[in-house]
Write a protein that holds these residues in place. Structure first.
Motif, mmCIF file in Angstrom:
data_model
loop_
_atom_site.group_PDB
_atom_site.id
_atom_site.type_symbol
_atom_site.label_atom_id
_atom_site.label_comp_id
_atom_site.label_asym_id
_atom_site.label_seq_id
_atom_site.Cartn_x
_atom_site.Cartn_y
_atom_site.Cartn_z
ATOM 1 N N ASP A 2 0.883 -1.158 0.000
ATOM 2 C CA ASP A 2 0.000 0.000 0.000
ATOM 3 C C ASP A 2 0.921 1.207 0.000
ATOM 4 N N THR A 3 0.405 2.396 -0.266
ATOM 5 C CA THR A 3 1.288 3.559 -0.203
ATOM 6 C C THR A 3 0.843 4.478 0.924
ATOM 7 N N VAL A 4 1.792 5.251 1.413
ATOM 8 C CA VAL A 4 1.545 6.263 2.442
ATOM 9 C C VAL A 4 2.063 7.594 1.895
ATOM 10 N N PRO A 5 1.644 8.725 2.475
ATOM 11 C CA PRO A 5 2.099 10.017 1.939
ATOM 12 C C PRO A 5 3.614 10.141 1.755
ATOM 13 N N ASP A 6 4.411 9.500 2.612
ATOM 14 C CA ASP A 6 5.878 9.572 2.474
ATOM 15 C C ASP A 6 6.385 8.935 1.173
ATOM 16 N N LEU A 44 2.182 -0.457 -8.689
ATOM 17 C CA LEU A 44 1.342 -1.632 -8.500
ATOM 18 C C LEU A 44 1.236 -1.871 -7.000
ATOM 19 N N THR A 45 0.009 -1.827 -6.459
ATOM 20 C CA THR A 45 -0.155 -2.069 -5.026
ATOM 21 C C THR A 45 -1.082 -3.259 -4.790
ATOM 22 N N ALA A 46 -0.843 -3.948 -3.669
ATOM 23 C CA ALA A 46 -1.654 -5.109 -3.304
ATOM 24 C C ALA A 46 -3.003 -4.661 -2.728
ATOM 25 N N ARG A 47 -2.975 -3.546 -2.005
ATOM 26 C CA ARG A 47 -4.201 -3.039 -1.390
ATOM 27 C C ARG A 47 -4.598 -1.724 -2.039
#
Length: 150
Positions: free
Chosen positions: A59-63, A75-78
């Motif tokens: 997943d990604t976060v703002p950082d 490409l993200t899993a969530r």
């Protein structure tokens, strides 16, 4: 009215390498090397400046903005169509597929598992930001014009 989009050229190899689908968020068809962080991106950009890079994340976060900005695809899993990765990728014009739940990401080991396959940093993967399809390996693309009549 219309637009040019990048699509994969349909081939038996493309079909045979189908890994599954996530949610296509932005961009067209993109084949590139898997990267897991900004160090990977810097390394491949210096060695192979013309090779597209696809950032893989659970997943990604703002950082992660720095990683996303420097990669060609994500490409993200969530995540869904309103997730952080989706919004940032769309704004930056990146190819992005989110919610590819078949994938497990081992960030520290710089690898991911899709079904029984383990992919490592530098392996080729192909994603389609329109359909959400994910393919193993590198595949040829072409630009096509689609009309957008509503």
């Amino acid at each position: 009215k219309g637009e040019m989009i990048t699509v994969f050229i349909p081939t038996p190899a493309l079909n045979a390498n189908k890994l599954g689908a996530g949610i296509g968020v932005s961009g067209g068809a993109l084949s590139g090397k898997l990267v897991f962080d900004v160090e990977d991106i810097k390394k491949f950009k210096s060695l192979e400046p013309n090779t597209p890079l696809i950032l893989v994340r659970a997943d990604t976060v703002p950082d992660d903005i720095v990683h996303i900005a420097n990669a060609d695809g994500i490409l993200t899993a969530r995540g869904g169509s309103t997730s952080h990765a989706s919004i940032i990728a769309t704004k930056l014009g990146k190819t992005c597929v989110v919610g590819f739940s078949k994938m497990v990401v081992y960030q520290n080991e710089k690898k991911c598992k899709i079904g029984k396959r383990v992919l490592k940093k530098g392996d080729y993967i192909s994603i389609d930001g329109r359909s959400g399809m994910v393919f193993l390996g590198k595949h040829e693309t072409q630009k096509i014009y689609i009309s957008t009549y509503f």
